[in-house]
Design a protein around this motif. Structure first.
Motif, PDB file in Angstrom:
ATOM      1  N   ALA A  55       0.819  -1.214   0.000  1.00  0.00           N
ATOM      2  CA  ALA A  55       0.000   0.000   0.000  1.00  0.00           C
ATOM      3  C   ALA A  55       0.854   1.266   0.000  1.00  0.00           C
ATOM      4  CB  ALA A  55      -0.916  -0.012   1.212  1.00  0.00           C
ATOM      5  N   ASP A  56       2.137   1.169   0.359  1.00  0.00           N
ATOM      6  CA  ASP A  56       2.952   2.377   0.435  1.00  0.00           C
ATOM      7  C   ASP A  56       3.469   2.833  -0.922  1.00  0.00           C
ATOM      8  OD1 ASP A  56       3.542   0.018   1.888  1.00  0.00           O
ATOM      9  OD2 ASP A  56       5.537   0.687   2.385  1.00  0.00           O
ATOM     10  N   LYS A  57       3.391   2.005  -1.950  1.00  0.00           N
ATOM     11  CA  LYS A  57       3.879   2.394  -3.271  1.00  0.00           C
ATOM     12  C   LYS A  57       2.704   2.721  -4.184  1.00  0.00           C
ATOM     13  CE  LYS A  57       8.203  -0.096  -3.076  1.00  0.00           C
ATOM     14  NZ  LYS A  57       9.123  -0.977  -3.771  1.00  0.00           N
ATOM     15  N   PRO A  58       2.719   3.892  -4.825  1.00  0.00           N
ATOM     16  CA  PRO A  58       1.606   4.259  -5.713  1.00  0.00           C
ATOM     17  C   PRO A  58       1.608   3.439  -6.999  1.00  0.00           C
ATOM     18  CG  PRO A  58       3.308   5.928  -5.783  1.00  0.00           C
ATOM     19  CD  PRO A  58       3.717   4.937  -4.714  1.00  0.00           C
ATOM     20  N   ASP A  59       0.434   3.315  -7.586  1.00  0.00           N
ATOM     21  CA  ASP A  59       0.280   2.591  -8.852  1.00  0.00           C
ATOM     22  C   ASP A  59       0.640   3.536  -9.993  1.00  0.00           C
ATOM     23  OD1 ASP A  59      -0.387   0.882 -10.890  1.00  0.00           O
ATOM     24  OD2 ASP A  59      -2.543   1.259 -10.721  1.00  0.00           O
ATOM     25  N   LEU A  60       1.747   3.285 -10.680  1.00  0.00           N
ATOM     26  CA  LEU A  60       2.236   4.153 -11.745  1.00  0.00           C
ATOM     27  C   LEU A  60       1.926   3.612 -13.136  1.00  0.00           C
ATOM     28  CD1 LEU A  60       5.734   5.096 -10.285  1.00  0.00           C
ATOM     29  CD2 LEU A  60       3.611   6.390 -10.137  1.00  0.00           C
ATOM     30  N   SER A  61       1.094   2.610 -13.243  1.00  0.00           N
ATOM     31  CA  SER A  61       0.841   1.998 -14.544  1.00  0.00           C
ATOM     32  C   SER A  61       0.196   2.988 -15.517  1.00  0.00           C
ATOM     33  CB  SER A  61      -0.029   0.757 -14.389  1.00  0.00           C
ATOM     34  OG  SER A  61      -1.282   1.101 -13.827  1.00  0.00           O
ATOM     35  N   GLU A  62      -0.735   3.830 -15.049  1.00  0.00           N
ATOM     36  CA  GLU A  62      -1.366   4.820 -15.925  1.00  0.00           C
ATOM     37  C   GLU A  62      -0.364   5.883 -16.371  1.00  0.00           C
ATOM     38  OE1 GLU A  62      -4.506   4.992 -17.224  1.00  0.00           O
ATOM     39  OE2 GLU A  62      -4.823   2.992 -16.399  1.00  0.00           O
ATOM     40  N   VAL A  63       0.542   6.263 -15.505  1.00  0.00           N
ATOM     41  CA  VAL A  63       1.546   7.270 -15.844  1.00  0.00           C
ATOM     42  C   VAL A  63       2.494   6.738 -16.916  1.00  0.00           C
ATOM     43  CG1 VAL A  63       3.428   8.674 -14.929  1.00  0.00           C
ATOM     44  CG2 VAL A  63       1.392   8.286 -13.542  1.00  0.00           C
TER      45      VAL A  63
END
Length: 45
Positions: free
Chosen positions: A2-10
Protein backbone atom coordinates in the motif's frame (compact mmCIF):
# COMPACT_ATOMS: atom_id res chain seq x y z
CA UNK A 1 2.21 -2.93 -0.95
CA UNK A 2 0.00 0.00 0.00
CA UNK A 3 2.95 2.38 0.43
CA UNK A 4 3.88 2.39 -3.27
CA UNK A 5 1.61 4.26 -5.71
CA UNK A 6 0.28 2.59 -8.85
CA UNK A 7 2.24 4.15 -11.74
CA UNK A 8 0.84 2.00 -14.54
CA UNK A 9 -1.37 4.82 -15.93
CA UNK A 10 1.55 7.27 -15.84
CA UNK A 11 3.75 4.91 -17.80
CA UNK A 12 1.08 4.64 -20.54
CA UNK A 13 0.48 8.40 -20.78
CA UNK A 14 1.17 9.92 -24.21
CA UNK A 15 2.37 13.51 -23.81
CA UNK A 16 1.99 14.10 -27.56
CA UNK A 17 -1.79 14.26 -27.11
CA UNK A 18 -1.47 17.42 -25.03
CA UNK A 19 -2.25 20.75 -26.67
CA UNK A 20 0.16 23.67 -26.65
CA UNK A 21 -1.03 26.57 -24.49
CA UNK A 22 0.23 30.11 -24.29
CA UNK A 23 0.54 31.56 -20.84
CA UNK A 24 0.33 35.23 -20.06
CA UNK A 25 2.06 36.63 -17.02
CA UNK A 26 0.07 39.13 -15.02
CA UNK A 27 1.45 41.60 -12.52
CA UNK A 28 -0.75 41.14 -9.47
CA UNK A 29 1.34 43.39 -7.25
CA UNK A 30 -0.07 46.86 -6.60
CA UNK A 31 1.81 49.88 -7.88
CA UNK A 32 3.66 52.26 -5.56
CA UNK A 33 0.95 54.86 -6.12
CA UNK A 34 -1.78 52.46 -5.05
CA UNK A 35 0.14 51.54 -1.90
CA UNK A 36 0.64 55.23 -1.05
CA UNK A 37 -3.07 55.94 -1.56
CA UNK A 38 -4.04 53.09 0.74
CA UNK A 39 -1.57 54.27 3.40
CA UNK A 40 -3.07 57.76 3.27
CA UNK A 41 -6.59 56.33 3.55
CA UNK A 42 -5.57 54.30 6.61
CA UNK A 43 -4.01 57.36 8.27
CA UNK A 44 -7.25 59.35 7.83
CA UNK A 45 -9.36 56.68 9.56
Amino acid sequence: MADKPDLSEVEQFDHRKLRKTNTEEKNTLPSKETIDQEKEACKKN
